[in-house]
Enzyme design. Structure first.
Site, PDB file in Angstrom:
ATOM      1  N   ASP A 260       0.576  -0.805   0.021  1.00 51.75           N
ATOM      2  CA  ASP A 260       0.726  -0.201  -0.278  1.00 51.75           C
ATOM      3  C   ASP A 260       0.615   1.539  -0.756  1.00 51.75           C
ATOM      4  OD1 ASP A 260      -2.619   0.978   1.924  1.00 51.75           O
ATOM      5  OD2 ASP A 260      -2.319   0.815   0.056  1.00 51.75           O
ATOM      6  N   ASP A 367      -9.837  -0.308   3.756  1.00 50.71           N
ATOM      7  CA  ASP A 367      -9.181  -0.567   5.564  1.00 50.71           C
ATOM      8  C   ASP A 367      -9.528  -1.171   6.339  1.00 50.71           C
ATOM      9  OD1 ASP A 367      -8.109   2.531   4.151  1.00 50.71           O
ATOM     10  OD2 ASP A 367      -7.303   1.339   4.206  1.00 50.71           O
TER      11      ASP A 367
END
Lengths: 449, 258
Positions: A260, A367
């Site tokens: 990420d 997330d």
């Protein structure tokens, strides 16, 4: 049982905190908002210009006033910023609570039931070294699948294959809303020994799924949409918790935070390119993969029209998103976008009505999923039980807070996973191995610290 | 154990804290954030003290029960000292952050005062401390079992719950007094806070003689409560005015628009 691709797709696209980079963003740097709140972090999904405008407007509250009111603006921005942090804390907390409650009550999700095709190596090996090697290999496969999906999505987006993306997205939502929720309900009924007939179940699932599809992909009340996004994130997280073997899960969590970070911050990272492309085209991100926390209220307009407008605006741009099932959700979900939906109102306010804005912030659903996977795994496998779960929970929230603080400082897209997952992992392992024996001994003797 | 034990002990332990949270903190996002940050700081202090204790246990003789108990007592004392150190560290961090904020905004008033921060951070410490002490015990109370079957005290759950409530409220009072003392540079007050924390923890060594640990803990809690009240600006006069609804400032400040 092998789950389908949609899970991965969901994961890929959904992890990022996104902010638009408004042309006037420099103003905000000068006002020097030290608090975490006003900014948005950008992750996998680029925020389109809509959010640019929003962000401009969003931060414009403080920048466009004159200097005498600057201090008021600072305080206002700080309060607004804190409000945004809470607007993200609440859904993240809710998602984690749903996952933890399910893990603790429904034993199905803690039983071993096979593995995903993305993690083919088993962890039932004789030696520790072999197990470690298998988990690393599993992680490599999973991460490479995610990378491939993300790049595929970026390519699709660049070449404007909106229909393909949209169709993919719809397919993955269909699967989540109907099939996974059916399985989930089935397990809950089994746990509580509830007698249920198929016609009733079909009616319930049909209604749940149909309303969910409408809310997520089209128009619907904001809170209902938020609730559905939380529910599908929780369902995805539960699937991951069940089908990822233990060590692989931890290594994957670590690896995906690193990915990420790279994907959002590197100039050639796929998510960053996605963000920039979306910004160039002035298109918002697909709401099906992003949790948005606010909407525009217009004084003088009906509530319904106000509610629908922002989601409608966003939905138009949703069509861009949609590579594979997995990528979509994952990439999209890892993005936190600041959301000021002035764009929508600008297009339809012709009268001189006062515009009362409620600025929001967007967080990618990936997330939610990975935070919940971490907390759920902690609650399922830790011998320290509730202490470990609590520690991971607080660590993730603090990580999110710090990420939003960085967002306020840097005012560009930031990945929302790394800090939270790092804190979560550190606290999981340290609480489980160090704090648990200490607290257990204290509790045995009833000593209090 | 029954559900009534579970609910009773939960509400005893967390009732005051949760109601304080709901009525004074939940509406203000800044306060919630600082509460969670306070909880985090407590957690880090616990982590460090557990680490030291763990290392000490690993290098010691694990068979010897008295050595282990001695190490545990050492662990408790160390943990208390570390908690207070982290409270001081949190205070320093908040001061610096506030100063930074004020410098940037060129404004006199901070969005949240240091007194509110003291209260909120103390409550954060208390929440985390109480949760870590009692949540596993509460979870066990839902399951099957007989309390004290091997001759231990029958009042394990209830006494744990009461002690936890005392600890949570104490943390809040300690927070208020501590920050106030640091603000006014009264280091003797800081020392007294640390010593009272040590006292309450060391009194718990007397468990299961609950008269020796619970009652003095509550006495300390009342004393600290009164001290915190007066250091936050309260007085008998204020209290009387507030309780008889004649305190105009309070009424004005809390006036909610219809």
């Amino acid at each position: 049982m092998n789950t389908s691709d949609s899970e991965e797709e969901l994961c890929n696209e959904r992890t990022s905190l996104m902010t638009g980079s408004p042309p006037i963003s420099s103003y905000h740097v000068e006002t020097g908002l030290p608090s975490s709140m006003d900014t948005q972090t950008k992750r996998r999904r680029p925020v389109t210009n809509q959010s640019n405008n929003r962000e401009t407007h969003h931060e414009g509250v403080s920048t466009e006033r004159d200097s005498t009111a600057d201090s008021e603006d600072e305080e206002l921005s700080l309060k607004y910023g804190a409000k945004h942090v809470i607007m993200l804390f609440v859904p993240v907390t809710l998602c984690m609570i749903v996952v933890i409650a399910t893990i603790k009550s429904v034993s199905f999700y803690t039983e071993k039931g096979g593995q995903l095709i993305y993690t083919p190596f088993t962890e039932d090996t004789t030696s520790v070294g072999q197990r470690l090697l298998n988990s690393v290999l599993n992680t490599l496969i999973m991460i490479s699948v995610i990378v491939v999906m993300t790049i595929f999505l970026v390519v699709l987006y660049k070449y404007r294959c909106y229909k393909f993306i949209h169709g993919w997205l719809i397919l993955s939502s269909l699967m989540l809303l109907f099939w996974f929720s059916f399985l989930y309900l089935g397990e809950v009924f089994k746990t509580y020994n509830v007698a249920m007939d198929y016609p009733t179940l079909a009616l319930v699932i049909w209604n749940f799924g149909a309303v969910g599809m409408v809310c997520i992909h089209w128009k619907g009340p904001l809170q209902l949409q938020q609730a559905y996004l939380i529910v599908i994130s929780a369902l995805m997280a539960l699937v991951f918790i069940k089908y990822l073997p233990e060590w692989s899960a931890w290594v994957i969590l670590g690896a995906i935070s690193v990915y990420d970070l790279i994907a959002v911050l590197c100039p050639k990272g796929p998510l960053r390119m996605l963000v920039e492309t979306a910004q160039e085209r002035n298109e918002p991100i697909f709401p099906a993969l992003i949790y948005s926390s606010a909407m525009i209220w217009m004084v003088g307009m009906t509530e319904q029209s106000a509610v629908q407008q922002p989601s409608h605006q966003e939905r138009n741009s949703d069509e861009e998103v949609g590579q594979s099932h997995h990528d979509n959700t994952e990439d999209n979900r890892n993005v936190v976008v600041p959301e000021t939906e002035v764009h929508g109102t600008q297009s339809r306010t012709s009268s001189a009505e006062e515009l009362e804005e409620e600025r929001g912030i967007k967080l990618g659903l990936g997330d939610f999923i990975f935070y919940s996977v971490l907390v759920g795994k902690a609650s399922a496998t830790a011998s320290g039980d509730w202490n470990t779960t609590l520690a991971c929970f607080v660590a993730i929230l603090i990580g999110l807070c710090l990420t939003l603080l960085l967002l306020a400082i840097f005012k560009k897209a930031l990945p929302a996973l790394p800090i939270s997952i790092t804190f979560g992992l550190v606290f999981y392992f340290s609480t489980d191995n160090l704090v648990r024996p200490f607290m257990d001994n204290l509790a045995t003797h009833q000593f209090y610290i | 154990m029954t559900a009534s034990v579970f609910f009773g002990c939960t509400f005893i332990a967390f009732g005051p804290a949760i109601s304080l949270f709901l009525f004074t903190i939940a509406r203000d996002p800044l306060r919630v954030i600082f509460l969670i940050a306070g909880a985090f700081f407590w957690l880090v202090s616990l982590l460090l003290s557990s680490l030291v204790w763990f290392i000490a246990v690993q290098i010691s003789n694990k068979e010897n029960a008295s050595v282990q108990k001695g190490l545990l007592i050492f662990g408790v004392v160390l943990s208390v000292l570390l908690q207070e150190t982290f409270r001081f560290g949190y205070y320093k961090l908040l001061k610096r952050a506030n100063e930074g904020l004020m410098a940037l905004s060129q404004e006199d008033a901070m969005p949240i005062s240091i007194r509110q921060l003291a209260y909120v951070s103390g409550l954060g410490f208390g929440f985390m401390s109480g949760a870590f002490s009692v949540v596993n015990i509460l979870a066990d109370s839902l399951g099957p079992g007989t309390v004290g079957i091997h001759g231990d005290s029958q009042h394990y759950f209830v006494s744990s719950a009461f002690m936890t409530m005392a600890i949570i409220l104490l943390h809040m009072f300690w927070g208020v007094v501590f920050f106030d003392a640091c603000e006014k540079k009264r280091w003797w007050a800081v020392v007294i806070v640390v010593l009272s924390h040590l006292l309450v923890s060391c009194l718990s060594f007397l468990n299961p003689q609950y008269e020796g640990s619970l009652i003095p803990a509550y006495v300390v809690m009342c004393v600290m409560g009164m001290w915190a009240f007066s250091s936050a600006g309260g007085s008998l006069r204020n209290l009387k005015l507030c309780l008889t609804c004649r305190d105009k400032d309070f009424l004005l400040a809390n006036h909610r628009p219809r």
